[in-house]
Design a protein around this motif. Structure first.
Motif: not given
Length: 259
Positions: A66-81
């Motif tokens: 549901n979160a990504v549905s229809g997304a035209k752009a995504i910025v990924l800054t996640h990390g396991s720190g």
């Protein structure tokens, strides 16, 4: 700046992190409508007041659809720190990218991924190949992308405003968190950043005024390779664990070749 006029809403993954929060605000400054992917909405409301929140867990693929549905752009800054689990990098740094790509189910948003200046370095103590593997997934997916490998967070003085973009995995240095956030959003919106992978540090000098030119000077990744242009050839895909190779095949377009 050459902007993709089709991008308005942007899904921010890792939005409650130190870089993610700044990237959300940078997106707003550039007229975008950020949507923050979060696990804990109550905590996120305190960190990101006024920002639209979308619930999802990077380690739960079903929660991402549901979160990504229809997304035209995504910025990924996640990390396991800060995650104490010994396999956190595999589950979060790498697994988060894999699960996002699978949840897209054929959709083609433009993606900007933040990894690390040491993503391809095996000679640095404490480094692992998981961020490099996450980059390979994104390249294999066939999505329009930019991959940013920032240097040491906040190891830059206020007078170090000149951004240095390098390729080949040999760079080192520091950069302010705000500079990283700005570069992530600028790369999402600038046509000359498409298909580029680069290390990012700051040195003495003025901040950039010609972002299109800054990105244009970089070499574009080879379209038939899962590695960044000029990356060292010290981690052959053929020698990777079977599960990693299977993930690469799973995210490839239907007409892509297997490994």
């Amino acid at each position: 700046m050459s902007r993709n006029q089709n991008i308005t809403d942007v899904l921010m993954v890792g939005a409650t992190g130190s870089i993610g929060q700044l990237a959300v605000r940078a997106a707003e400054r550039h007229g975008l409508r950020p949507q923050a992917l979060v696990r804990d909405t109550r905590r996120a409301e305190l960190l990101l007041p006024g920002v639209e929140l979308v619930e999802g867990d990077l380690e739960d693929p079903a929660s991402l659809r549901n979160a990504v549905s229809g997304a035209k752009a995504i910025v990924l800054t996640h990390g396991s720190g800060g995650d104490p689990r010994p396999d956190a990098r595999a589950h979060v740094d790498y697994g988060g990218v894999r699960n996002i790509l699978k949840a897209l189910d054929g959709a083609q948003p433009r993606v900007t991924l933040m990894t690390s200046i040491y993503a391809t370095r095996s000679d640095i103590p404490g480094t692992t190949p998981w961020k490099r593997r996450s980059e390979r997934l994104l390249r294999a997916s066939g999505l329009p992308y930019t991959i940013v490998r920032p240097g040491w967070f906040d190891h830059a003085s206020p007078t170090q405003r000149r951004l240095v973009l390098q390729q080949g995995g040999t760079g080192d240095g520091g950069i302010a968190r705000g500079q990283i956030a700005e570069t992530l959003v600028r790369s999402l919106l600038t046509g000359t950043a498409l298909g580029k992978t680069f290390e990012l540090i700051a040195t003495e000098g003025e901040e950039p005024s010609d972002w299109a030119g800054l990105f244009r000077a970089l070499k574009t990744d080879e379209s038939d390779s899962v590695d960044g242009v000029l990356d060292p050839a010290d981690l052959p895909v053929e020698a990777e664990p079977q599960a990693v190779r299977a993930d690469l095949d799973a995210v490839r377009p239907l007409n892509g070749s297997s490994v």
